[in-house]
Design a protein around this motif. Structure first.
Motif, PDB file in Angstrom:
ATOM      1  N   THR A 157      -9.241  -2.299 -12.307  1.00 44.69           N
ATOM      2  CA  THR A 157      -9.578  -1.993 -10.992  1.00 44.69           C
ATOM      3  C   THR A 157      -8.516  -1.329 -10.206  1.00 44.69           C
ATOM      4  O   THR A 157      -8.250  -0.389  -9.412  1.00 44.69           O
ATOM      5  CB  THR A 157     -10.536  -2.594 -10.047  1.00 44.69           C
ATOM      6  OG1 THR A 157      -9.761  -4.119  -9.895  1.00 44.69           O
ATOM      7  CG2 THR A 157     -11.770  -2.969 -10.809  1.00 44.69           C
ATOM      8  N   ARG A 160      -7.333   1.945 -11.448  1.00 46.89           N
ATOM      9  CA  ARG A 160      -7.963   2.946 -10.960  1.00 46.89           C
ATOM     10  C   ARG A 160      -7.302   3.152  -9.281  1.00 46.89           C
ATOM     11  O   ARG A 160      -7.501   4.457  -9.025  1.00 46.89           O
ATOM     12  CB  ARG A 160      -9.595   2.605 -10.644  1.00 46.89           C
ATOM     13  CG  ARG A 160     -10.211   3.430  -9.948  1.00 46.89           C
ATOM     14  CD  ARG A 160     -10.501   4.862 -10.794  1.00 46.89           C
ATOM     15  NE  ARG A 160     -11.302   5.796 -10.082  1.00 46.89           N
ATOM     16  CZ  ARG A 160     -11.008   7.013  -9.659  1.00 46.89           C
ATOM     17  NH1 ARG A 160      -9.570   7.229  -9.655  1.00 46.89           N
ATOM     18  NH2 ARG A 160     -11.777   7.883  -9.219  1.00 46.89           N
ATOM     19  N   SER A 163      -4.448   5.038  -9.813  1.00 43.78           N
ATOM     20  CA  SER A 163      -4.732   6.482 -10.152  1.00 43.78           C
ATOM     21  C   SER A 163      -5.022   7.275  -9.041  1.00 43.78           C
ATOM     22  O   SER A 163      -4.401   8.610  -8.542  1.00 43.78           O
ATOM     23  CB  SER A 163      -5.515   6.678 -11.115  1.00 43.78           C
ATOM     24  OG  SER A 163      -4.962   6.129 -12.457  1.00 43.78           O
TER      25      SER A 163
END
Length: 189
Positions: A157, A160, A163
């Protein structure tokens, strides 16, 4: 319901006070789910009433007693059921994009200031997520962690979130460049 599941996931490995959970939530879970401390406390109370969490009181000297929440068997079953269902599709709800969409009829300097403000927030969140990731990794490389680490969910997570914030930064720089070229006299800071 999703806040409930995010709280179950955040508490699944260790008990936590509401205060510590709110701090941890804003540092790690916030990259995929946001909630105010008041929302967290209300939901913790509901979850305890529903039997998904239990709480124990810890006496403290010179401070109010604190409640430590932990996931019950019912809470574990609810989280397992949640992981078995297909999640709702991700949707974007971004006020800044509405401002950008309306550029032909917008105050361009104000929109530029909004983009700059969003860039600052994204930089701050990216730094926070990268620090959290470094704490999870410890002295291990990514490959070593993936082979031996036990916090794979938080690792993924955070990746993510990292990113996402990197993409926000790239888009913000692109948007500012386009606005500078298209509206050269509209300085927004």
């Amino acid at each position: 319901m999703a806040l409930r599941n995010a709280l179950l996931a955040a508490l699944i490995d260790r008990e936590s006070s509401g205060y510590d959970l709110a701090k941890r939530f804003s540092a790690s879970v916030a990259n995929f789910w946001t909630a105010t401390p008041q929302q967290l406390y209300r939901e913790l109370e509901k979850m305890e009433s529903d039997g998904l969490l239990s709480a124990r009181i810890v006496k403290q000297d010179k401070r109010p007693d604190k409640r430590l929440f932990s996931v019950t068997d019912s809470g574990r079953a609810a989280l397992l059921a949640f992981t078995r269902r297909e999640p709702k599709p991700t949707t974007v709800r971004d006020e800044l994009l509405i401002q950008v969409e309306a550029l032909a009829h917008a105050d361009v300097p104000s929109v530029r200031r909004s983009i700059h403000a969003q860039l600052d927030k994204s930089r701050h969140r990216l730094e926070t997520y990268e620090r959290s990731l470094a704490e999870i990794l410890g002295p291990r490389s990514h490959d070593e962690f993936l082979a031996t680490g036990n916090r794979i969910g938080p690792y993924l997570t955070l990746q993510r979130g990292i990113s996402f914030e990197r993409e926000n930064l790239a888009w913000g720089r692109l948007a500012l460049d386009v606005l500078a070229r298209r509206y050269p006299g509209a300085d927004g800071g």
